[in-house]
Structure formats: structure tokens, C-alpha cells
Scaffold this motif. Sequence first.
Motif, PDB file in Angstrom:
ATOM      1  N   LEU A 132       0.859  -1.179   0.000  1.00 14.39           N
ATOM      2  CA  LEU A 132       0.000   0.000   0.000  1.00 14.39           C
ATOM      3  C   LEU A 132       0.897   1.232   0.000  1.00 14.39           C
ATOM      4  O   LEU A 132       2.001   1.199   0.546  1.00 14.39           O
ATOM      5  CB  LEU A 132      -0.889   0.044   1.243  1.00 14.39           C
ATOM      6  N   SER A 133       0.399   2.307  -0.586  1.00 13.61           N
ATOM      7  CA  SER A 133       1.166   3.554  -0.637  1.00 13.61           C
ATOM      8  C   SER A 133       0.280   4.740  -0.297  1.00 13.61           C
ATOM      9  O   SER A 133      -0.892   4.770  -0.680  1.00 13.61           O
ATOM     10  CB  SER A 133       1.737   3.773  -2.045  1.00 13.61           C
ATOM     11  N   TRP A 134       0.876   5.701   0.401  1.00 12.99           N
ATOM     12  CA  TRP A 134       0.205   6.949   0.728  1.00 12.99           C
ATOM     13  C   TRP A 134       1.086   8.099   0.276  1.00 12.99           C
ATOM     14  O   TRP A 134       2.030   8.487   0.977  1.00 12.99           O
ATOM     15  CB  TRP A 134      -0.043   7.070   2.234  1.00 12.99           C
ATOM     16  N   PRO A 135       0.797   8.665  -0.897  1.00 15.17           N
ATOM     17  CA  PRO A 135       1.600   9.793  -1.363  1.00 15.17           C
ATOM     18  C   PRO A 135       1.415  11.017  -0.464  1.00 15.17           C
ATOM     19  O   PRO A 135       0.320  11.249   0.058  1.00 15.17           O
ATOM     20  CB  PRO A 135       1.055  10.082  -2.767  1.00 15.17           C
ATOM     21  N   ALA A 136       2.478  11.798  -0.310  1.00 18.25           N
ATOM     22  CA  ALA A 136       2.398  13.029   0.465  1.00 18.25           C
ATOM     23  C   ALA A 136       1.495  14.042  -0.224  1.00 18.25           C
ATOM     24  O   ALA A 136       0.871  14.867   0.437  1.00 18.25           O
ATOM     25  CB  ALA A 136       3.791  13.614   0.672  1.00 18.25           C
ATOM     26  N   GLU A 137       1.430  13.969  -1.554  1.00 19.22           N
ATOM     27  CA  GLU A 137       0.577  14.864  -2.344  1.00 19.22           C
ATOM     28  C   GLU A 137      -0.087  14.059  -3.449  1.00 19.22           C
ATOM     29  O   GLU A 137       0.497  13.100  -3.956  1.00 19.22           O
ATOM     30  CB  GLU A 137       1.410  15.948  -3.042  1.00 19.22           C
ATOM     31  N   GLU A 138      -1.260  14.491  -3.851  1.00 21.03           N
ATOM     32  CA  GLU A 138      -1.932  13.878  -5.000  1.00 21.03           C
ATOM     33  C   GLU A 138      -1.246  14.406  -6.261  1.00 21.03           C
ATOM     34  O   GLU A 138      -1.212  15.606  -6.496  1.00 21.03           O
ATOM     35  CB  GLU A 138      -3.418  14.216  -5.007  1.00 21.03           C
ATOM     36  N   ARG A 139      -0.696  13.504  -7.059  1.00 18.63           N
ATOM     37  CA  ARG A 139       0.027  13.896  -8.268  1.00 18.63           C
ATOM     38  C   ARG A 139      -0.506  13.202  -9.515  1.00 18.63           C
ATOM     39  O   ARG A 139       0.090  13.292 -10.571  1.00 18.63           O
ATOM     40  CB  ARG A 139       1.503  13.553  -8.121  1.00 18.63           C
ATOM     41  N   GLY A 140      -1.589  12.458  -9.397  1.00 19.59           N
ATOM     42  CA  GLY A 140      -2.089  11.675 -10.518  1.00 19.59           C
ATOM     43  C   GLY A 140      -2.353  12.496 -11.759  1.00 19.59           C
ATOM     44  O   GLY A 140      -2.722  13.672 -11.687  1.00 19.59           O
ATOM     45  N   ALA A 141      -2.157  11.874 -12.901  1.00 21.62           N
ATOM     46  CA  ALA A 141      -2.384  12.534 -14.191  1.00 21.62           C
ATOM     47  C   ALA A 141      -3.875  12.754 -14.422  1.00 21.62           C
ATOM     48  O   ALA A 141      -4.700  11.908 -14.079  1.00 21.62           O
ATOM     49  CB  ALA A 141      -1.804  11.685 -15.315  1.00 21.62           C
ATOM     50  N   ALA A 142      -4.203  13.886 -15.022  1.00 22.89           N
ATOM     51  CA  ALA A 142      -5.607  14.189 -15.330  1.00 22.89           C
ATOM     52  C   ALA A 142      -6.125  13.291 -16.447  1.00 22.89           C
ATOM     53  O   ALA A 142      -7.261  12.826 -16.399  1.00 22.89           O
ATOM     54  CB  ALA A 142      -5.752  15.657 -15.715  1.00 22.89           C
ATOM     55  N   GLN A 143      -5.287  13.034 -17.430  1.00 23.06           N
ATOM     56  CA  GLN A 143      -5.681  12.227 -18.583  1.00 23.06           C
ATOM     57  C   GLN A 143      -5.033  10.852 -18.514  1.00 23.06           C
ATOM     58  O   GLN A 143      -3.870  10.726 -18.143  1.00 23.06           O
ATOM     59  CB  GLN A 143      -5.265  12.921 -19.898  1.00 23.06           C
ATOM     60  N   ASP A 144      -5.782   9.845 -18.893  1.00 24.52           N
ATOM     61  CA  ASP A 144      -5.303   8.464 -18.893  1.00 24.52           C
ATOM     62  C   ASP A 144      -4.031   8.329 -19.723  1.00 24.52           C
ATOM     63  O   ASP A 144      -3.995   8.731 -20.888  1.00 24.52           O
ATOM     64  CB  ASP A 144      -6.401   7.545 -19.450  1.00 24.52           C
ATOM     65  N   GLY A 145      -2.988   7.774 -19.122  1.00 19.88           N
ATOM     66  CA  GLY A 145      -1.740   7.515 -19.825  1.00 19.88           C
ATOM     67  C   GLY A 145      -0.742   8.651 -19.794  1.00 19.88           C
ATOM     68  O   GLY A 145       0.375   8.510 -20.289  1.00 19.88           O
ATOM     69  N   GLU A 146      -1.114   9.785 -19.205  1.00 14.12           N
ATOM     70  CA  GLU A 146      -0.185  10.913 -19.116  1.00 14.12           C
ATOM     71  C   GLU A 146       0.722  10.751 -17.900  1.00 14.12           C
ATOM     72  O   GLU A 146       0.393  10.051 -16.942  1.00 14.12           O
ATOM     73  CB  GLU A 146      -0.940  12.238 -19.001  1.00 14.12           C
ATOM     74  N   ILE A 147       1.835  11.457 -17.929  1.00 15.10           N
ATOM     75  CA  ILE A 147       2.762  11.468 -16.811  1.00 15.10           C
ATOM     76  C   ILE A 147       2.137  12.274 -15.677  1.00 15.10           C
ATOM     77  O   ILE A 147       1.553  13.334 -15.911  1.00 15.10           O
ATOM     78  CB  ILE A 147       4.122  12.062 -17.247  1.00 15.10           C
ATOM     79  N   PRO A 148       2.255  11.788 -14.435  1.00 19.38           N
ATOM     80  CA  PRO A 148       1.696  12.529 -13.295  1.00 19.38           C
ATOM     81  C   PRO A 148       2.343  13.898 -13.117  1.00 19.38           C
ATOM     82  O   PRO A 148       3.390  14.194 -13.709  1.00 19.38           O
ATOM     83  CB  PRO A 148       2.018  11.629 -12.097  1.00 19.38           C
ATOM     84  N   LEU A 149       1.730  14.696 -12.270  1.00 16.67           N
ATOM     85  CA  LEU A 149       2.273  16.011 -11.951  1.00 16.67           C
ATOM     86  C   LEU A 149       3.670  15.850 -11.351  1.00 16.67           C
ATOM     87  O   LEU A 149       3.934  14.872 -10.643  1.00 16.67           O
ATOM     88  CB  LEU A 149       1.361  16.725 -10.958  1.00 16.67           C
ATOM     89  N   PRO A 150       4.548  16.806 -11.603  1.00 15.36           N
ATOM     90  CA  PRO A 150       5.922  16.679 -11.084  1.00 15.36           C
ATOM     91  C   PRO A 150       5.979  16.808  -9.564  1.00 15.36           C
ATOM     92  O   PRO A 150       5.129  17.442  -8.941  1.00 15.36           O
ATOM     93  CB  PRO A 150       6.661  17.829 -11.757  1.00 15.36           C
TER      94      PRO A 150
END
Length: 174
Positions: free
Chosen positions: A69-87
Motif C-alpha cells: 500500500l502507498s500513501w503519497p504526500a501529495e496527490e500527483r495523478g495525471a488528469a488524462q489516462d496515460g499521461e505522466i503525473p504532476l511533477p
Amino acid sequence: MQSLDMIEEDPRWADLDLEALCPRVISTTLAHLSLEASVAEVTVLACDDAHIATLNADFRDKPTPTNVLSWPAEERGAAQDGEIPLPVTPGFDKMLELGDIAISYDTCHAEAEAAGKPMVDHVTHLIVHGVLHLLGYDHERDGDAALMERLEVEILGKLGLDDPYRHDAAQPPA
């Protein structure tokens, strides 16, 4: 790694020397993504199925054990499917606060045995997987899953391990 907090709740983890394994795997993962491991902060909880099942119930409403399980310190998920997450951006102290990972000995051991692979190889894969989650990568959507899997294979290759999706009969990481 600048800051790795290791919490080994289950003594069975001692045989894997997570204190040495985790920094190497996390550093390789971050370097592959052009991130500086010397300013990264990660916590790894090495526990058992009972504890991870409680965490899974509390945070994902799934009262069953899982491998990681993982808990990121910040939400960085990509808005569009297949894109690189936020830096990942450094905090005021110039540190990259990535988040926390929990990994279960029981599930990892059972999956490694089912796949006929060394436990250390499977745990290495799951640590890479967990760090990618901390960085905003996910596998809920098809494009995101393909991107995350490709990165895992590339990073594991740098660590001298084979493609786990081609050879791994165990269930993929959660």
C-alpha cells in the motif's frame, strides 16, 4: 537516500535486509525518473497480513490483506489516462516528501512462492511499484497501467531483474 524511515514490525523481514534493499531500490527508481534521491523522504512499514489488512480496510475500505500500500504526500495523478503525473516539487526545506509505503511479509512471501521467484526479487518489484504510486503513477485506467508497467519493467531491468509481468504468475501489485 536522504531520509528513509524503516519500521520493521515483523521480525521475518530481517532476512531480507530492507535497510540496504530499500535505499538502493528507491534511489534507482527516482534516478530513472530524473529525481534526486539525496533529497527524498520516504517511510517504509514492513508488517504482516494482519496489519496491512487493517490499513487496507481503514484507507481503501477493503478489509483484506494485500502486498503493498502507498500513501503519497501529495496527490500527483495525471488528469488524462496515460499521461505522466504532476511533477514532484521540493518543500520549503528543499526536500521531496514522497510519502509512506506498507508492505506485508505474508502476502509477499506467498506470491513469491507461487511465482517460483526469490522473495527479494518480488519485494524489489513491490518497492518500485510503491514508489511509483508515491510519485502519482497508478493502474486504475488502461493507459496509466501501461505507463506504470513499462516504468516498472525498465527500473527492474536496471536492478538486474526480469520483466515480472512476463514471468510472474502471482497477482499484480495492488
